[in-house]
Write a protein that holds these residues in place. Structure first.
Motif, PDB file in Angstrom:
ATOM      1  N   ALA A   1     -56.181  54.560  52.261  1.00 30.78           N
ATOM      2  CA  ALA A   1     -55.227  55.247  53.139  1.00 30.78           C
ATOM      3  C   ALA A   1     -55.635  55.096  54.604  1.00 30.78           C
ATOM      4  O   ALA A   1     -54.808  54.769  55.453  1.00 30.78           O
ATOM      5  CB  ALA A   1     -55.145  56.723  52.762  1.00 30.78           C
TER       6      ALA A   1
ATOM      7  N   THR B   1     -51.430  58.334  54.170  1.00 32.77           N
ATOM      8  CA  THR B   1     -52.181  59.433  53.571  1.00 32.77           C
ATOM      9  C   THR B   1     -52.545  59.040  52.152  1.00 32.77           C
ATOM     10  O   THR B   1     -51.932  58.129  51.566  1.00 32.77           O
ATOM     11  CB  THR B   1     -51.347  60.723  53.508  1.00 32.77           C
ATOM     12  N   ILE B   2     -53.496  59.729  51.606  1.00 30.95           N
ATOM     13  CA  ILE B   2     -53.948  59.464  50.252  1.00 30.95           C
ATOM     14  C   ILE B   2     -52.807  59.643  49.253  1.00 30.95           C
ATOM     15  O   ILE B   2     -52.666  58.869  48.306  1.00 30.95           O
ATOM     16  CB  ILE B   2     -55.153  60.379  49.917  1.00 30.95           C
TER      17      ILE B   2
ATOM     18  N   VAL C   1     -50.527  56.581  49.339  1.00 28.03           N
ATOM     19  CA  VAL C   1     -51.180  55.454  48.672  1.00 28.03           C
ATOM     20  C   VAL C   1     -51.059  55.607  47.158  1.00 28.03           C
ATOM     21  O   VAL C   1     -50.642  54.682  46.447  1.00 28.03           O
ATOM     22  CB  VAL C   1     -52.662  55.343  49.083  1.00 28.03           C
TER      23      VAL C   1
ATOM     24  N   ARG D   1     -59.312  55.965  47.245  1.00 22.78           N
ATOM     25  CA  ARG D   1     -57.925  55.994  47.721  1.00 22.78           C
ATOM     26  C   ARG D   1     -57.875  56.447  49.173  1.00 22.78           C
ATOM     27  O   ARG D   1     -57.052  55.989  49.958  1.00 22.78           O
ATOM     28  CB  ARG D   1     -57.085  56.945  46.864  1.00 22.78           C
ATOM     29  N   GLN D   2     -58.750  57.366  49.530  1.00 18.53           N
ATOM     30  CA  GLN D   2     -58.802  57.846  50.923  1.00 18.53           C
ATOM     31  C   GLN D   2     -59.175  56.707  51.864  1.00 18.53           C
ATOM     32  O   GLN D   2     -58.615  56.584  52.948  1.00 18.53           O
ATOM     33  CB  GLN D   2     -59.819  58.998  51.045  1.00 18.53           C
TER      34      GLN D   2
END
Lengths: 236, 236
Positions: free
Chosen positions: A192, A198-199, A202, A188-189
């Motif tokens: 993002a 940002t994570i 997302v 996810r990072q």
DNA sequence: TTTTACGCTTGATCTGAATCAATTTGACCG
DNA sequence: CGGTCAAATTGATTCAGATCAAGCGTAAAA
């Protein structure tokens, strides 16, 4: 003349290379293929292993054979922008002034075909057809970069995520990886940092898209439940 | 054989073309230059006049000779992202699949050297040195596009504006336009659409930078009062 | 099995930039 | 010279997404 064997695995035959039709190598004839084969060396990278780094002098270039790589830039304070994900068939390492403009590392396990820059350049220099093919690749990358600028500069979080999912699925399809669920090997990072979010945003947006019955979130990926709606968000 | 005179001004001699050293033409020898000269046609565009459009079939490509052009993409709902400004020496119109990926129009009065795509491609196809030069240009553009992605995705309004001003000034310097005040021929709206901001935010940020003694806002441009501080904002 | 740990999600709150709304400034023109 | 119109600035307010802060789940280590 004795052939010198380099360390590592010998280059497996290009003849039955799965990515060849998608790679720059599709521009080569039989003879050229055999010659390039001598220059290339197959290498593996473990998950998250760096392949090359921003600012580093570019001594190699690469054909991605298997797996996914993240391509990114870092700001001095650590902020990261992922400028793209590389898939099998993509060509990496063309540098402007001898130095890599971006960093690249493996997302999951990755296999590449590495070429020593110097000999690769020499090879290309006497083969305009290969140069033309490379030029097509770079031009396509530039076009995609323009699209990504629109995404980053002018679109909402929901549009960004939907666009990413739709395009990612299309890319996988183009290299033959079609399936009901769309795998998302990156974190996810990573997503993002690719979308300028940002994570948390997302994650929330994924949840919202699932609540709205546009996607189903499954382990390691998503199912595009309502492709039409997703594409509408991506186009709008 | 009689020479056919095309409509419009005849192509002025490339021999004393001011932008040649910066343009792709620098890769040409005397003979090639003379041949390309036959293919090119000089054209003028008025302020805000469109030169080519997204999706349009690409029949021409262009060398910018004088003036500034904005290159942009539009979303169906009218949102605009400027992907770059073209200056003298820049080469435009390389399309991926025969269609322009972006739109381009003149910011102020613009002079260009236009080539009919088909004949230009034929010319390049038999001259690897020119192809190599074009490849360098596209590669450089891609690298700059990556930088712009970092800007759009990960930087604050103040960093965006400062970076824009510093880089714009450097670009002008590189083509010989050095002066105490840095001209900004494009509108605030253009700057906003380039940086992924609104016109109000751009205006406020200019005012803030002036209040902080980083720049002076003068008519039609700015003076970089504290280059060090501006560059710090741009780098950070 | 428990433990640790990391990746992801969810909630509460904050804030930078967008939006809405006037002015102000400057260029052009009759 | 005033009148018109577009571009730019400035102010008030809102809001999308960031930040801060827990939890939750899955997976590998002990």
């Amino acid at each position: 003349m004795k052939k010198i064997v380099v360390a590592g695995q010998p280059c497996a035959p290009c003849a039955d290379c799965a990515v060849r039709p998608h790679a720059i190598c599709a521009a080569l004839d039989q003879d050229e293929l055999r010659e390039l084969e001598q220059l290339g060396q197959r290498l593996r990278y473990r998950p998250n292993e760096p392949v090359f780094s921003q600012e580093e002098i570019a001594t190699s270039c690469f054909n991605v054979l298997e797996g996914v790589m993240r391509l990114y830039k870092l700001l001095p304070d650590g902020r990261r922008q992922i400028v793209g994900f590389a898939l099998p068939g993509d060509f990496l390492g063309i540098a402007v002034n001898g130095r890599h403009g971006i960093s690249a590392d493996a997302v999951g396990p990755v296999k590449v075909c590495r070429f020593v820059k110097k000999s690769f350049v020499r090879f290309v220099d006497e083969r305009p057809n290969v140069l033309r093919r490379i030029n097509e690749f770079v031009t396509r990358d530039l076009d995609e970069a323009h699209d990504q600028m629109v995404l980053l500069g002018r679109r909402s979080a929901e549009e960004k995520v939907a666009t990413f999912l739709v395009k990612w699925r299309e890319r996988l399809a183009r290299i033959g990886q079609i399936s009901e669920i769309t795998p998302l090997p990156m974190s996810r990072q990573d997503i993002a940092d690719y979308l300028g979010l940002t994570i948390e945003t997302v994650s929330r947006t994924f949840t919202k898209l699932e609540r709205d019955r546009v996607i189903d979130i499954v382990h390691g990926g998503i199912r595009l439940a309502d492709a039409a709606r997703a594409e509408a968000l991506a186009a709008a």
